[in-house]
Scaffold this active site. Sequence first.
Site, short mmCIF file in Angstrom:
data_model
loop_
_atom_site.label_atom_id
_atom_site.label_comp_id
_atom_site.label_asym_id
_atom_site.label_seq_id
_atom_site.Cartn_x
_atom_site.Cartn_y
_atom_site.Cartn_z
N ASP A 58 71.87 -42.17 -3.56
CA ASP A 58 71.85 -41.15 -4.25
C ASP A 58 70.54 -41.08 -4.57
O ASP A 58 69.31 -41.19 -4.58
CB ASP A 58 71.97 -41.55 -5.39
CG ASP A 58 72.72 -39.93 -6.89
OD1 ASP A 58 72.53 -38.97 -5.70
OD2 ASP A 58 72.20 -40.67 -8.22
N ASP A 65 74.76 -34.95 -1.72
CA ASP A 65 73.96 -35.79 -2.08
C ASP A 65 73.64 -37.26 -2.95
O ASP A 65 72.87 -38.52 -2.93
CB ASP A 65 72.44 -35.47 -3.68
CG ASP A 65 72.99 -35.06 -4.57
OD1 ASP A 65 74.55 -35.04 -4.89
OD2 ASP A 65 72.95 -34.47 -5.80
N GLU A 66 75.17 -38.07 -2.39
CA GLU A 66 75.44 -39.54 -2.35
C GLU A 66 76.51 -40.12 -1.56
O GLU A 66 77.83 -39.21 -1.77
CB GLU A 66 76.03 -39.63 -3.91
CG GLU A 66 76.45 -38.71 -4.71
CD GLU A 66 76.65 -39.30 -5.92
OE1 GLU A 66 77.07 -40.68 -6.29
OE2 GLU A 66 77.67 -38.55 -7.19
#
Length: 356
Positions: A12, A106-107
């Site tokens: 993350d 983003d993860e």
Amino acid sequence: MCSVPRKIIHIDMDAFFASVEQRDAPELRGRPVAVGGARARGVVAAASYEARAFGVRSAMPSVTAVRRCPDLVFVKPRFEVYAAISRQIRAIFADYTDLIEPLSLDEAYLDVSEDRHALGSAQAIAEQIRARIKAETQLTASAGVSYNKFIAKLASDQNKPDGICVIPPGKGPAFVGSLPVKRFHGVGPVTAAKMARLGIETGADLRERSIDWLRAHFGSYADYLYGAARGIDDRPVRAHRQAKSVGAERTFETNLDDPAAIREALARVADAAWVRIERSGARGRTVTLKVRRADFHTITRAKSGLVPIADRAHFTAVGESLLAPLLPVAGGIRLLGLTMSAIVRDEEDVQPALPL
């Protein structure tokens, strides 16, 4: 059930959008930054850690964010830049495994059960990935390492920012038991409040409840909760998962019956949904409106186009056109939701609509 424990990493990025802006504009470093709408209208797409210290969060209305942090600096989002960096990070992942399940720009989950580079452990792989992300992008990432996706995702949030948390199989149930249930993925504010009324605050409290009791209070959601409280999650990492929909919904503390207030509430839901749409990197052709009346009767309306929804204004306008014929609503509205589906780009995975 998997006989040999998997080795799962959840990566993350730390305050991704805001960190990119602070990286590229040195004058923003150390300042509270919000990526998103203007101060007067819109929602926060992302907040720097300096802004989060004041209680500023993503999907928060901009006016609320400014009240909490008067010195907040708003930056126009650059989603094409975030998407390019996301592809760069994903290329790093691909050096270690083909089993990559993106959740957003983003993860992502990674299954590293096969130690491709003979590094010796999933923790070593996660540390090397984090080091490469920092070296190649000048951004930091946090990692959770465990034997399933549920615990890995919880762990990645444990030592943020720029941290790592490893939960081996023998310690999974105790780790889950120590956490507040509001941190569990899928337990939104409404469900967390219901659990609190029932005396459930932590994973340990949840574990004390029988499956029959959970089914009586939470219906089909009970099986997930029963397993989660025991650190059980057999879902595999699904590479190239097909995106289905992304959106947002909001349950109101008091029912809305004024048409102007309902339209204003829909605009806020559309803003929050568009933040998630942009974060996912996906586009779709169908907009679905969800309206739950005061008597709990739920109405859905959908409209599809020949081309993908281009921008926030188009998305909001379609939602408003679906809402207009339903007004006024007898007894008022207790929930509004707006979702985009018929995804035409599958490069980026998306998250389901979650309560705000």
